[in-house]
Design a protein around this motif. Structure first.
Motif, PDB file in Angstrom:
ATOM      1  N   ARG A 193       0.958  -1.231  -0.147  1.00 21.03           N
ATOM      2  CA  ARG A 193      -0.048  -0.009   0.016  1.00 21.03           C
ATOM      3  C   ARG A 193       1.067   1.346  -0.052  1.00 21.03           C
ATOM      4  O   ARG A 193       2.060   1.300   0.683  1.00 21.03           O
ATOM      5  N   GLU A 194       0.433   2.291  -0.771  1.00 19.96           N
ATOM      6  CA  GLU A 194       1.072   3.489  -0.551  1.00 19.96           C
ATOM      7  C   GLU A 194       0.381   4.435   0.563  1.00 19.96           C
ATOM      8  O   GLU A 194      -0.952   4.298   0.917  1.00 19.96           O
ATOM      9  N   GLU A 195       1.491   5.259   1.245  1.00 27.26           N
ATOM     10  CA  GLU A 195       1.129   5.815   2.409  1.00 27.26           C
ATOM     11  C   GLU A 195       1.998   7.179   2.528  1.00 27.26           C
ATOM     12  O   GLU A 195       3.110   6.642   2.936  1.00 27.26           O
ATOM     13  N   GLY A 196       1.503   8.035   2.462  1.00 30.86           N
ATOM     14  CA  GLY A 196       2.405   9.457   2.766  1.00 30.86           C
ATOM     15  C   GLY A 196       3.571   9.596   1.926  1.00 30.86           C
ATOM     16  O   GLY A 196       4.630   9.910   2.285  1.00 30.86           O
ATOM     17  N   GLY A 197       3.660   9.289   0.593  1.00 29.61           N
ATOM     18  CA  GLY A 197       4.937   9.243  -0.156  1.00 29.61           C
ATOM     19  C   GLY A 197       5.820   8.053  -0.052  1.00 29.61           C
ATOM     20  O   GLY A 197       6.932   8.109  -0.467  1.00 29.61           O
ATOM     21  N   SER A 198       5.373   7.073   0.558  1.00 27.18           N
ATOM     22  CA  SER A 198       5.986   5.900   0.781  1.00 27.18           C
ATOM     23  C   SER A 198       5.244   4.509   0.327  1.00 27.18           C
ATOM     24  O   SER A 198       4.106   4.787   0.358  1.00 27.18           O
ATOM     25  N   VAL A 199       5.943   3.542   0.046  1.00 30.30           N
ATOM     26  CA  VAL A 199       5.227   2.151   0.044  1.00 30.30           C
ATOM     27  C   VAL A 199       5.645   1.313   1.043  1.00 30.30           C
ATOM     28  O   VAL A 199       6.548   1.040   1.558  1.00 30.30           O
ATOM     29  N   ILE A 200       4.398   0.691   1.785  1.00 26.76           N
ATOM     30  CA  ILE A 200       4.446  -0.067   2.841  1.00 26.76           C
ATOM     31  C   ILE A 200       4.275  -1.512   2.313  1.00 26.76           C
ATOM     32  O   ILE A 200       3.134  -2.004   1.710  1.00 26.76           O
ATOM     33  N   ILE A 201       5.146  -2.445   2.655  1.00 25.48           N
ATOM     34  CA  ILE A 201       5.166  -3.647   2.000  1.00 25.48           C
ATOM     35  C   ILE A 201       5.023  -4.799   3.534  1.00 25.48           C
ATOM     36  O   ILE A 201       5.757  -4.693   4.241  1.00 25.48           O
ATOM     37  N   THR A 202       4.230  -5.676   3.268  1.00 22.37           N
ATOM     38  CA  THR A 202       4.100  -6.880   4.343  1.00 22.37           C
ATOM     39  C   THR A 202       4.197  -8.113   3.633  1.00 22.37           C
ATOM     40  O   THR A 202       3.473  -8.457   2.708  1.00 22.37           O
ATOM     41  N   GLY A 203       5.229  -8.879   4.392  1.00 21.25           N
ATOM     42  CA  GLY A 203       5.301 -10.186   3.940  1.00 21.25           C
ATOM     43  C   GLY A 203       4.612 -11.225   4.705  1.00 21.25           C
ATOM     44  O   GLY A 203       3.758 -11.035   5.583  1.00 21.25           O
ATOM     45  N   ARG A 222       6.656   4.770  -5.308  1.00 23.42           N
ATOM     46  CA  ARG A 222       4.972   4.624  -5.552  1.00 23.42           C
ATOM     47  C   ARG A 222       4.972   3.302  -6.429  1.00 23.42           C
ATOM     48  O   ARG A 222       6.009   2.817  -7.083  1.00 23.42           O
ATOM     49  N   VAL A 223       4.010   2.608  -6.503  1.00 27.78           N
ATOM     50  CA  VAL A 223       3.641   1.323  -7.339  1.00 27.78           C
ATOM     51  C   VAL A 223       3.311   1.999  -8.810  1.00 27.78           C
ATOM     52  O   VAL A 223       2.305   2.715  -8.839  1.00 27.78           O
ATOM     53  N   VAL A 224       3.980   1.420  -9.493  1.00 25.71           N
ATOM     54  CA  VAL A 224       3.809   1.783 -11.347  1.00 25.71           C
ATOM     55  C   VAL A 224       2.983   0.722 -11.919  1.00 25.71           C
ATOM     56  O   VAL A 224       2.524   0.720 -12.780  1.00 25.71           O
ATOM     57  N   GLU A 225       3.233  -0.660 -11.260  1.00 25.74           N
ATOM     58  CA  GLU A 225       2.522  -1.610 -11.962  1.00 25.74           C
ATOM     59  C   GLU A 225       2.348  -2.967 -11.180  1.00 25.74           C
ATOM     60  O   GLU A 225       3.240  -3.208 -10.356  1.00 25.74           O
ATOM     61  N   VAL A 226       1.143  -3.688 -11.352  1.00 23.75           N
ATOM     62  CA  VAL A 226       1.009  -4.978 -10.675  1.00 23.75           C
ATOM     63  C   VAL A 226       0.779  -6.088 -11.774  1.00 23.75           C
ATOM     64  O   VAL A 226      -0.164  -5.891 -12.710  1.00 23.75           O
TER      65      VAL A 226
END
Length: 70
Positions: free
Chosen positions: A25-35, A47-51
């Motif tokens: 998820r994008e949050e406040g100019g960062s991307v947060i990743i959970t494993g 930012r996310v550019v493609e999935v």
């Protein structure tokens, strides 16, 4: 389950950020990743550019401050 790999595009290269990812998820100019095991990683200034669902890939790119207003 359907885990993904997250990559960041920098300098024309694709570098692995994390594998076995279940949430991005994008949050406040960062991307947060959970494993898969609950581990979290923050990628500031990205930012996310493609999935891509079939290979299970999420591509990130560093924010270009000049184009943040898109």
């Amino acid at each position: 389950m359907c885990e993904a790999k997250v990559y960041i595009l920098e300098g024309g290269k694709r570098e692995t950020v994390m594998e076995d990812v279940v949430s991005v998820r994008e949050e406040g100019g960062s991307v947060i990743i959970t494993g898969l095991m609950g581990e979290r990683k923050e990628v500031p200034g990205a930012r996310v550019v493609e999935v891509r669902m079939e290979p299970g890939e999420v591509l990130l790119k560093r924010l270009d401050r000049a184009s943040d207003e898109d």
